[in-house]
Design a protein around this motif. Structure first.
Motif, short mmCIF file in Angstrom:
data_model
loop_
_atom_site.label_atom_id
_atom_site.label_comp_id
_atom_site.label_asym_id
_atom_site.label_seq_id
_atom_site.Cartn_x
_atom_site.Cartn_y
_atom_site.Cartn_z
N ALA A 1 1.44 -1.06 -0.27
CA ALA A 1 -0.47 -0.22 0.05
C ALA A 1 0.88 0.84 -0.22
CB ALA A 1 -1.12 0.36 1.49
N ILE A 2 0.55 2.07 -0.30
CA ILE A 2 0.68 3.12 -0.84
C ILE A 2 0.47 4.80 -0.72
CG2 ILE A 2 2.42 5.34 -2.30
CD1 ILE A 2 3.71 2.79 -4.13
N LYS A 3 0.80 5.46 0.22
CA LYS A 3 -0.39 6.98 0.13
C LYS A 3 -0.12 7.62 -0.77
CE LYS A 3 -0.90 8.06 4.32
NZ LYS A 3 -0.65 9.14 6.03
N GLY A 4 -1.49 8.32 -0.91
CA GLY A 4 -1.46 8.86 -2.51
C GLY A 4 -2.47 9.55 -2.22
N VAL A 5 -2.42 10.81 -3.29
CA VAL A 5 -3.58 11.89 -3.38
C VAL A 5 -5.02 11.88 -4.70
CG1 VAL A 5 -4.64 14.14 -3.52
CG2 VAL A 5 -2.75 13.37 -2.13
N GLN B 1 1.87 11.62 -4.92
CA GLN B 1 2.21 11.33 -3.78
C GLN B 1 2.11 12.67 -3.23
OE1 GLN B 1 6.95 11.41 -4.29
NE2 GLN B 1 6.68 9.30 -4.77
N PRO B 2 1.73 12.16 -1.73
CA PRO B 2 0.99 13.28 -1.04
C PRO B 2 1.60 14.76 -0.82
CG PRO B 2 1.41 11.38 0.35
CD PRO B 2 1.45 11.09 -1.01
#
Length: 70
Positions: free
Chosen positions: A4-8, A46-47
């Motif tokens: 899982a990768i945090k993103g916008v 990327q956030p």
């Protein structure tokens, strides 16, 4: 195993998506910020670059807005 990768999530029209893709292409490989392009109008980034993208879009719109002379 799931990674899982945090993103916008960005949803925009096609020309704005192309502008963001062009912004991503203009930075060095180590600074690329697009995680995944879903289709022609949706992408994950990327956030930490969300504010930079917002400010670049605001500047782009300001530079390309017609103001009727008085």
């Amino acid at each position: 195993m799931v990674n899982a990768i945090k993103g916008v999530f960005i949803s925009c029209d096609i020309p704005m998506a192309q502008y963001i893709i062009n912004m991503n292409a203009s930075v060095p490989a180590s600074d690329k910020f697009i995680i995944h392009i879903l289709d022609s109008t949706h992408m994950f980034v990327q956030p930490q670059v969300e504010q930079m993208i917002r400010s670049q879009i605001a500047k782009f719109r300001e530079d390309n807005t017609y103001v009727k002379p008085n």
